[in-house]
Design a protein around this motif. Structure first.
Motif, short mmCIF file in Angstrom:
data_model
loop_
_atom_site.label_atom_id
_atom_site.label_comp_id
_atom_site.label_asym_id
_atom_site.label_seq_id
_atom_site.Cartn_x
_atom_site.Cartn_y
_atom_site.Cartn_z
N MET A 145 0.82 -1.22 0.00
CA MET A 145 0.00 0.00 0.00
C MET A 145 0.85 1.26 0.00
N GLN A 146 1.97 1.27 -0.71
CA GLN A 146 2.90 2.39 -0.65
C GLN A 146 2.29 3.67 -1.21
N ALA A 147 1.51 3.55 -2.30
CA ALA A 147 0.89 4.75 -2.88
C ALA A 147 -0.06 5.41 -1.89
N LEU A 148 -0.82 4.61 -1.18
CA LEU A 148 -1.74 5.16 -0.19
C LEU A 148 -0.98 5.79 0.97
N LYS A 149 0.11 5.16 1.39
CA LYS A 149 0.92 5.73 2.47
C LYS A 149 1.48 7.09 2.06
N ASP A 150 1.95 7.20 0.81
CA ASP A 150 2.49 8.48 0.34
C ASP A 150 1.40 9.55 0.33
N THR A 151 0.19 9.18 -0.09
CA THR A 151 -0.92 10.13 -0.10
C THR A 151 -1.26 10.61 1.30
N LEU A 152 -1.29 9.70 2.23
CA LEU A 152 -1.62 10.06 3.61
C LEU A 152 -0.52 10.92 4.23
N ARG A 153 0.73 10.63 3.90
CA ARG A 153 1.82 11.45 4.43
C ARG A 153 1.70 12.90 3.96
N LEU A 154 1.38 13.08 2.68
CA LEU A 154 1.30 14.42 2.12
C LEU A 154 0.08 15.18 2.64
N LYS A 155 -1.07 14.53 2.64
CA LYS A 155 -2.32 15.23 2.93
C LYS A 155 -2.66 15.29 4.41
N VAL A 156 -2.11 14.35 5.19
CA VAL A 156 -2.54 14.26 6.59
C VAL A 156 -1.39 14.47 7.55
N ILE A 157 -0.30 13.74 7.37
CA ILE A 157 0.75 13.70 8.39
C ILE A 157 1.63 14.94 8.35
N GLU A 158 2.05 15.36 7.17
CA GLU A 158 2.98 16.49 7.07
C GLU A 158 2.42 17.79 7.66
N PRO A 159 1.13 18.12 7.50
CA PRO A 159 0.62 19.34 8.15
C PRO A 159 0.80 19.34 9.66
N PHE A 160 0.81 18.17 10.30
CA PHE A 160 1.01 18.10 11.74
C PHE A 160 2.49 18.08 12.11
N LYS A 161 3.32 17.48 11.26
CA LYS A 161 4.74 17.40 11.57
C LYS A 161 5.48 18.67 11.17
N ASN A 162 4.98 19.42 10.20
CA ASN A 162 5.62 20.66 9.75
C ASN A 162 4.60 21.80 9.74
N PRO A 163 4.10 22.20 10.90
CA PRO A 163 3.04 23.21 10.93
C PRO A 163 3.49 24.57 10.41
N GLY A 164 4.79 24.88 10.57
CA GLY A 164 5.28 26.18 10.12
C GLY A 164 5.15 26.36 8.63
N LEU A 165 5.47 25.32 7.87
CA LEU A 165 5.39 25.40 6.42
C LEU A 165 3.95 25.62 5.97
N PHE A 166 3.02 24.90 6.56
CA PHE A 166 1.63 25.02 6.14
C PHE A 166 1.01 26.31 6.65
N ALA A 167 1.53 26.85 7.76
CA ALA A 167 0.99 28.11 8.29
C ALA A 167 1.29 29.27 7.34
N LYS A 168 2.38 29.18 6.59
CA LYS A 168 2.71 30.24 5.63
C LYS A 168 1.63 30.39 4.58
N PHE A 169 0.94 29.30 4.29
CA PHE A 169 -0.13 29.33 3.29
C PHE A 169 -1.51 29.38 3.95
N SER A 170 -1.53 29.80 5.24
CA SER A 170 -2.78 29.87 6.02
C SER A 170 -3.51 28.55 6.00
N LYS A 171 -2.75 27.46 6.06
CA LYS A 171 -3.31 26.12 6.06
C LYS A 171 -3.36 25.63 7.50
#
Length: 395
Positions: free
Chosen positions: A123-149
């Motif tokens: 299920m690697q494709a699904l894991k990659d999708t979840l990392r991008l859309k779900v996990i990274e906003p929590f692990k890198n909040p500063g990056l997403f805050a720049k885009f008011s995300k």
């Protein structure tokens, strides 16, 4: 008013801050500092500037630190964090063996999950999708805050039964290093009018007092069924309460990742799938051949097997089998081998013939689901929100 009376009354009016404060003060008077801290924490989750609750929390903190220090234990968490370890209940001190129909408490259900993405085969494709859309906003909040995300949102995992939706939800919580609050339908539904709505409100308040966290609803279709498909007024009001809680009217759901899992996404109310609620639908597909081979290897590695086991052949022959189906197949093979041992009164290992014979007995659960999904996507008018499923069907 006795403590029992106050606890029972709080069930019918869980957002009465004065009543909750009186109960907390009563706990302090009885030297039940942990119970009092839990009540002060709930008050502060609704009103961070509540001076009496802040003072009461500090007093409990000092008393608990004294008790823990004398016992050689670690100090409790900072009260300003709005979280108290252990049991966090809206109603405390109820009788464990008494009548539970009138006094219900919300226990500590949050925990750090140990399931990792590496524990899920393939299920690697699904894991990659979840990392991008779900996990990274929590692990890198500063990056997403720049885009008011903002962190936190609603995500709906859907797919055939037995393909790991609940496992992925737990793995997401682990990868994000968040507490995982799992909610079953039995935690919500009540036989009393308005009880289900109150239970749902308490679950969201519990999550807001534990931010950041993952709030997971399994079998979401039973909780948020389309209001056009039901005639029951009770079901409609429960869906309305869920939508109201997800909107966070007068409250903040930021830093709460709300996950839902369902086998029947088309039965969920359309309003629950709009942006701001369960705005992202992610398809959890059946296991691919490589994942099935690895799952067979892991499952058969821990039981006695003959050397003739052909993992590649098993993976090729099990198209449409979910992880649960493979578990069932191996259990059926074990039963065949055990029955043969009982008859012959001699031990032996599981053979390839046992597995192939069991494969003929087990019906893959994904086939019926995929046929239903294909008809609904093509002809059922379920909308354009199932692009991942449509791509999978074309492939």
């Amino acid at each position: 008013m006795t403590r029992k009376d106050m606890e029972t009354l709080l069930l019918t009016d869980p957002f009465n801050l004065q009543l909750r404060l009186d109960l907390a003060n009563l706990y302090v008077a009885e030297k039940l500092y942990r119970e009092a801290s839990a009540q002060y924490s709930i008050i502060l989750s609704q009103n961070k500037a509540h001076t009496e609750a802040l003072e009461g929390m500090r007093n409990c903190q000092a008393q608990l630190e004294t008790e823990r220090g004398s016992a050689g234990l670690e100090a409790p968490l900072n009260p300003e964090e709005g979280h108290v370890p252990g049991r966090l209940a809206l109603v405390q001190g109820h009788e464990e063996n008494g009548n539970r129909s009138n006094v219900v408490s919300l226990h500590q259900v949050a925990k750090k999950e140990s399931v990792k993405f590496s524990d899920i085969v393939g299920m690697q494709a699904l894991k990659d999708t979840l990392r991008l859309k779900v996990i990274e906003p929590f692990k890198n909040p500063g990056l997403f805050a720049k885009f008011s995300k903002k962190r936190g949102d609603g995500i709906l995992l859907y797919g055939p039964p037995g393909c790991g939706k609940t496992m992925f939800a737990k793995a997401i919580a682990h990868e994000c290093d968040l507490e995982f609050i799992s909610v079953d339908i039995s935690d919500i539904l009540s036989m009393y009018i308005g009880g289900s709505e109150n239970n749902l409100a308490r679950v969201f308040e519990r999550a807001r007092s534990s931010k950041p966290c993952v709030l997971f609803f399994d079998e979401l279709d039973a909780l948020a069924i389309s209001r056009s498909k039901v005639q029951s007024h009770h079901s409609r009001t429960l869906v309305n309460e869920l939508l109201n809680q997800m909107d966070g009217v007068g409250k903040s759901n930021e830093d709460i990742l709300i996950l839902g899992a369902t086998n029947m996404p088309w039965d969920i109310d359309a309003a629950a799938k709009r942006p701001g609620r369960f705005s992202r639908l992610i398809f959890v597909p059946p296991l691919d051949q490589a994942a099935r081979r690895e799952l067979f290897r892991l499952k058969l590695h821990v039981i006695p097997t003959e050397k003739d086991i052909n993992l590649d052949h098993l993976a090729q022959s099990s198209e449409g089998f979910s992880g649960a189906d493979i578990d069932g197949l191996i259990e059926a093979a074990k039963e065949r081998a055990l029955l043969d041992m009982i008859r012959k009164n001699s031990e032996r290992a599981i053979t390839m013939s046992d597995l192939l014979a069991a494969m003929d007995e087990v019906t893959p659960s994904c086939h019926d689901w995929m046929r239903t999904a294909e008809n609904l996507v093509k002809f059922g008018g379920v909308g354009s929100g199932y692009k991942d499923l449509a791509r999978y069907l074309r492939a």
